[in-house]
Design a protein around this motif. Structure first.
Motif, mmCIF file in Angstrom:
data_model
loop_
_atom_site.group_PDB
_atom_site.id
_atom_site.type_symbol
_atom_site.label_atom_id
_atom_site.label_comp_id
_atom_site.label_asym_id
_atom_site.label_seq_id
_atom_site.Cartn_x
_atom_site.Cartn_y
_atom_site.Cartn_z
ATOM 1 N N LEU A 168 0.874 -1.162 0.071
ATOM 2 C CA LEU A 168 -0.040 -0.063 0.196
ATOM 3 C C LEU A 168 0.894 1.274 0.083
ATOM 4 O O LEU A 168 0.391 2.267 -0.718
ATOM 5 N N LEU A 169 1.902 1.396 0.746
ATOM 6 C CA LEU A 169 2.718 2.430 0.872
ATOM 7 C C LEU A 169 3.318 2.446 -0.514
ATOM 8 O O LEU A 169 3.515 3.714 -1.191
ATOM 9 N N LEU A 170 3.894 1.635 -1.131
ATOM 10 C CA LEU A 170 4.620 1.770 -2.424
ATOM 11 C C LEU A 170 3.471 2.085 -3.656
ATOM 12 O O LEU A 170 4.129 3.038 -4.444
ATOM 13 N N ALA A 171 2.463 2.003 -3.509
ATOM 14 C CA ALA A 171 1.316 2.310 -4.607
ATOM 15 C C ALA A 171 1.313 3.888 -4.187
ATOM 16 O O ALA A 171 0.785 4.275 -5.462
ATOM 17 N N PHE A 172 1.514 4.620 -3.374
ATOM 18 C CA PHE A 172 1.326 5.940 -3.095
ATOM 19 C C PHE A 172 2.747 6.777 -3.110
ATOM 20 O O PHE A 172 2.912 7.879 -2.505
ATOM 21 N N THR A 173 3.651 6.066 -3.600
ATOM 22 C CA THR A 173 4.933 6.684 -3.853
ATOM 23 C C THR A 173 4.967 7.689 -5.058
ATOM 24 O O THR A 173 4.045 7.469 -6.032
ATOM 25 N N PRO A 174 5.671 8.632 -5.128
ATOM 26 C CA PRO A 174 5.533 9.737 -6.329
ATOM 27 C C PRO A 174 5.549 9.168 -7.786
ATOM 28 O O PRO A 174 5.023 9.838 -8.373
ATOM 29 N N CYS A 175 6.236 8.156 -7.867
ATOM 30 C CA CYS A 175 6.432 7.626 -9.264
ATOM 31 C C CYS A 175 5.253 6.661 -9.569
ATOM 32 O O CYS A 175 4.915 6.144 -10.345
ATOM 33 N N SER A 176 4.449 6.203 -8.375
ATOM 34 C CA SER A 176 3.328 5.137 -8.558
ATOM 35 C C SER A 176 2.022 5.726 -8.631
ATOM 36 O O SER A 176 1.243 5.332 -9.511
ATOM 37 N N LEU A 177 1.797 6.797 -7.739
ATOM 38 C CA LEU A 177 0.396 7.426 -7.835
ATOM 39 C C LEU A 177 0.102 7.822 -8.890
ATOM 40 O O LEU A 177 -1.048 7.650 -9.531
ATOM 41 N N PRO A 178 0.712 8.805 -9.646
ATOM 42 C CA PRO A 178 0.259 9.396 -10.915
ATOM 43 C C PRO A 178 0.189 8.117 -12.135
ATOM 44 O O PRO A 178 -0.461 8.722 -12.899
ATOM 45 N N MET A 179 0.525 7.049 -12.013
ATOM 46 C CA MET A 179 0.280 6.021 -12.911
ATOM 47 C C MET A 179 -0.973 5.306 -12.663
ATOM 48 O O MET A 179 -1.710 4.728 -13.665
ATOM 49 N N LEU A 180 -1.737 5.538 -11.776
ATOM 50 C CA LEU A 180 -2.945 4.989 -11.580
ATOM 51 C C LEU A 180 -4.080 5.491 -12.540
ATOM 52 O O LEU A 180 -4.713 4.451 -13.153
ATOM 53 N N PRO A 181 -4.137 6.523 -12.828
ATOM 54 C CA PRO A 181 -5.309 7.102 -14.053
ATOM 55 C C PRO A 181 -4.881 6.231 -15.198
ATOM 56 O O PRO A 181 -5.767 5.845 -15.924
ATOM 57 N N ILE A 182 -3.377 6.316 -15.776
ATOM 58 C CA ILE A 182 -3.072 5.494 -16.926
ATOM 59 C C ILE A 182 -3.406 4.036 -16.858
ATOM 60 O O ILE A 182 -3.739 3.522 -17.824
ATOM 61 N N LEU A 183 -2.900 3.353 -15.685
ATOM 62 C CA LEU A 183 -3.423 1.895 -15.740
ATOM 63 C C LEU A 183 -4.849 1.633 -15.701
ATOM 64 O O LEU A 183 -5.449 0.733 -16.297
ATOM 65 N N ALA A 184 -5.627 2.520 -14.950
ATOM 66 C CA ALA A 184 -7.085 2.324 -15.056
ATOM 67 C C ALA A 184 -7.634 2.442 -16.513
ATOM 68 O O ALA A 184 -8.472 1.684 -16.929
ATOM 69 N N LEU A 323 2.232 -8.634 -1.113
ATOM 70 C CA LEU A 323 2.752 -7.262 -1.539
ATOM 71 C C LEU A 323 2.223 -6.847 -2.838
ATOM 72 O O LEU A 323 1.671 -5.599 -3.045
ATOM 73 N N GLY A 324 1.927 -7.539 -3.858
ATOM 74 C CA GLY A 324 1.424 -7.270 -5.304
ATOM 75 C C GLY A 324 0.053 -6.824 -4.910
ATOM 76 O O GLY A 324 -0.621 -6.032 -5.511
ATOM 77 N N ILE A 325 -0.874 -7.616 -3.800
ATOM 78 C CA ILE A 325 -2.158 -7.431 -3.698
ATOM 79 C C ILE A 325 -2.418 -5.925 -3.203
ATOM 80 O O ILE A 325 -3.172 -5.042 -3.394
ATOM 81 N N GLY A 326 -1.358 -5.493 -2.090
ATOM 82 C CA GLY A 326 -1.299 -4.225 -1.773
ATOM 83 C C GLY A 326 -0.896 -3.159 -2.761
ATOM 84 O O GLY A 326 -1.719 -2.061 -2.702
ATOM 85 N N MET A 327 -0.215 -3.533 -3.512
ATOM 86 C CA MET A 327 0.093 -2.383 -4.570
ATOM 87 C C MET A 327 -0.916 -2.194 -5.526
ATOM 88 O O MET A 327 -1.310 -1.268 -6.033
ATOM 89 N N GLY A 328 -1.835 -3.480 -5.783
ATOM 90 C CA GLY A 328 -3.127 -3.270 -6.770
ATOM 91 C C GLY A 328 -4.204 -2.716 -5.975
ATOM 92 O O GLY A 328 -5.220 -2.148 -6.959
ATOM 93 N N LEU A 329 -4.431 -2.475 -4.635
ATOM 94 C CA LEU A 329 -5.611 -2.158 -3.773
ATOM 95 C C LEU A 329 -6.192 -0.794 -4.368
ATOM 96 O O LEU A 329 -7.103 -0.642 -4.780
ATOM 97 N N PRO A 330 -5.140 -0.009 -4.630
ATOM 98 C CA PRO A 330 -5.712 1.575 -5.000
ATOM 99 C C PRO A 330 -6.228 1.453 -6.142
ATOM 100 O O PRO A 330 -7.177 2.465 -6.591
ATOM 101 N N LEU A 331 -5.746 0.621 -7.246
ATOM 102 C CA LEU A 331 -6.129 0.689 -8.599
ATOM 103 C C LEU A 331 -7.685 0.164 -8.565
ATOM 104 O O LEU A 331 -8.815 0.481 -8.932
ATOM 105 N N LEU A 332 -8.059 -1.015 -7.766
ATOM 106 C CA LEU A 332 -9.412 -1.493 -7.461
ATOM 107 C C LEU A 332 -10.349 -0.278 -6.890
ATOM 108 O O LEU A 332 -11.381 -0.065 -7.234
#
Length: 570
Positions: A168-184, A323-332
């Motif tokens: 979850l923490l990794l998903a909200f780091t500066p280089c991951s959070l801006p990628m969420l809309p793109i991944l969506a 860990l991968g599930i935690g990374m993906g929770l913000p996308l869900l």
């Protein structure tokens, strides 16, 4: 009469303890711990240890290589035991009985280790048990790395929870959070229903998590065969350097993110899709696990190194899957609730980056703890605490209840640095050198230079030949990293100025038998040593003073008395 009886008992006790070197009559390992196995009428396999009084088995040293998790025996309740260096552990006394299920087949590699209360640690043992019969095929010494049980010693539930939080923490780091809309956009495309979007995003996240799980399994399997190799100083130094390098971008030294051209291309691809499909989402999730997680580079490297030392493929796969599930929770969260519920990029993200940076530096220090001199390691740990306090003070502005924490960290870090400068090595008693006095404690450098570490029989023979040619006394100190008493004696006996002064002119050889190797067994067998700590005196003519051998732990006062008697008798 009762008073007289008590006085006689105390006198007898003092007389028996006056010469602690008489405690050299330690039982051989197969007599102190009598192991047997048998097939029961029910088809189950019974493993049994008869433990002699005054000896104990470590619970955490029990290993069952060759058995799947569901077939490993349930361990009975153990007794608490306090080790000065390893902390509180659980042990078995008297006897230990374990039952394996009838469905267990193949060959079991049983690992275990025991010690004596009088201060002797036996080398780790292994029994090869054929589960198709009750015969024990052979017994040999086996290595037991403390770091190898990292994930097993901590509960699996806690490990899963910790790695979920890390994801979850990794998903909200500066280089991951801006990628969420793109991944969506890539996963969903345009115009899909909420239910369809949830299914597509779930497939994407599961595929990404499975890739991480596969990496965890591979790391654990490789780690099982490379544990000894991973303990080499040059490799530990390289790993520590890697952690420092990975910490630099967390402090703004350089950016760790996807190249702009790749990020722009992904965004254009997302805008051009209409409706996703499960196969495409699965493929994209797998590719993301390998290529589209730039913020995973540093923590994934650390996690893989951590898992590699555990040797447990099941745990390694599960924790990295989590860990991968935690990374993906913000996308869900994004595809179900929308952007308005996700935190916006802001200054708080720099706090997350800084936290990761200090964690990586701490991992570098932890990796080097067995390589660096104790005083140097203590000083670096103090510097780390001071830097953490300096960074945390402005970050906690306005949080009065906890703002005193940086002050405490900085104060203790300063004590560590001062203690290290004086030759201290205890993080809980950093000012001990000032309290102990100049006659009892010496600098770590003097202590280390006094001993010559030997791990190969030819090197031992060469040192003995040199000492004989020079008419020099020799002291052989059998040592292992897993030996608690060895560490006690290293700190409380051989780090004292008066002890080293008394040993002036003696060739001090430290025989390192930590590793499970033929060379270690040959070193132990040469003088029929049951295990460390054991001290052997070799006279100037090259013969051992067998009656003066010291087996087990001894304090500085009795050690000096023993050496004085040995030398006076020639």
């Amino acid at each position: 009469m009762r008073t007289l009886l008590i006085a006689l008992m105390l006198l007898f006790s003092s007389l028996t303890q006056a010469n602690p070197f008489a405690q050299s009559d330690f039982l051989p390992v197969d007599k102190a711990f009598v192991f047997s196995s048998e097939r029961l009428d029910s088809g189950q396999m019974r493993l049994h240890w008869k433990i002699t009084d005054g000896y104990y088995l470590y619970q955490k040293r029990l290993k069952f290589d060759g058995l799947p998790v569901e077939q490993q025996p349930a361990l009975p309740e153990a007794l608490p035991h306090q080790d000065e260096f390893f902390g509180e552990t659980l042990v078995y006394r008297g006897e230990l009985e374990l039952i394996l299920p009838a469905s267990a087949t193949g060959q079991l590699r049983m690992g275990w280790q025991g010690c004596a209360d009088a201060g002797l640690c036996y080398p780790p043992q292994t029994n090869l048990v054929s589960l198709s019969s009750a015969a024990v095929d052979e017994q040999e010494q086996a290595s037991d790395q403390a770091l190898a049980g990292g994930l097993q010693q901590s509960g699996l539930a806690w490990s899963l929870l910790a790695f979920l939080g890390l994801g979850l923490l990794l998903a909200f780091t500066p280089c991951s959070l801006p990628m969420l809309p793109i991944l969506a956009g890539l996963v969903l495309g345009n115009g899909v229903s909420a239910r369809r979007g949830w299914a597509l995003a779930s497939v994407y996240v599961l595929s990404m998590a499975l890739v991480y799980a596969a990496l965890g399994v591979i790391a654990a399997l490789l780690g099982g065969s490379l544990q000894a190799w991973l303990q080499q100083p040059w490799l530990l130094g390289s790993l520590a350097g890697l952690f420092v390098l990975l910490a630099l971008p967390m402090f703004g030294a350089f950016e760790l993110q996807l190249p702009a051209w790749l990020r722009d291309r992904l965004e254009r691809a997302g805008h051009g899709t209409r409706g996703g499909n499960l196969y495409g989402a699965a493929l994209l999730g797998a590719l993301s696990g390998l290529l589209m997680g730039p913020c995973m580079t540093a923590p994934l490297a650390g996690a893989l190194l951590y898992i590699a030392q555990s040797g447990n493929a099941v745990h390694g796969g599960l924790v990295l899957f989590t860990l991968g599930i935690g990374m993906g929770l913000p996308l869900l969260l994004l595809v179900t609730l929308g952007n308005r519920y996700l935190p916006r990029p802001g200054p708080w993200m720099n706090l997350v980056k800084g936290l990761f940076g200090f964690v990586f530096l701490a991992m570098a220090l932890y990796t080097l703890r067995t390589v660096l001199e104790p005083s140097l390691w203590l000083g670096l740990a103090g510097a780390w605490l001071i830097a953490l306090a300096w960074a945390a003070w402005p970050a906690l502005h306005g949080l009065r209840p906890i703002r005193a924490l940086p002050l405490l960290l900085g104060f203790w870090g300063s004590l560590l640095v001062i203690g290290a400068a004086a030759g201290g090595d205890d993080p809980w008693q950093p000012l001990q050198p000032f309290r102990a006095g100049s006659s009892t404690v010496v600098a770590s450098a003097v202590h280390s230079d006094a001993f010559i570490t030997v791990s190969q029989p030819p090197d031992l023979q060469r040192e003995l030949d040199t000492a004989k040619a020079q008419g020099q006394w020799v002291m052989l100190d059998y040592y292992a990293d897993w030996c608690v008493s060895c560490k006690v004696m290293e700190k409380q006996v051989f780090a004292r100025a008066d002890v080293l002064a008394a040993l002036n002119g003696v060739r001090l050889l430290r025989l390192d038998v930590t590793a499970d190797a033929p060379s270690s067994r040959e070193l132990l067998q040469r003088y029929q040593v049951p295990g460390p700590p054991s001290l052997i005196w070799i006279g100037p003519e090259g013969n051992e003073r067998r009656s003066r051998r010291i087996t087990g732990e001894i304090d500085a006062k009795n050690f000096l008395e023993q050496w004085a008697q040995t030398r006076s008798q020639g």
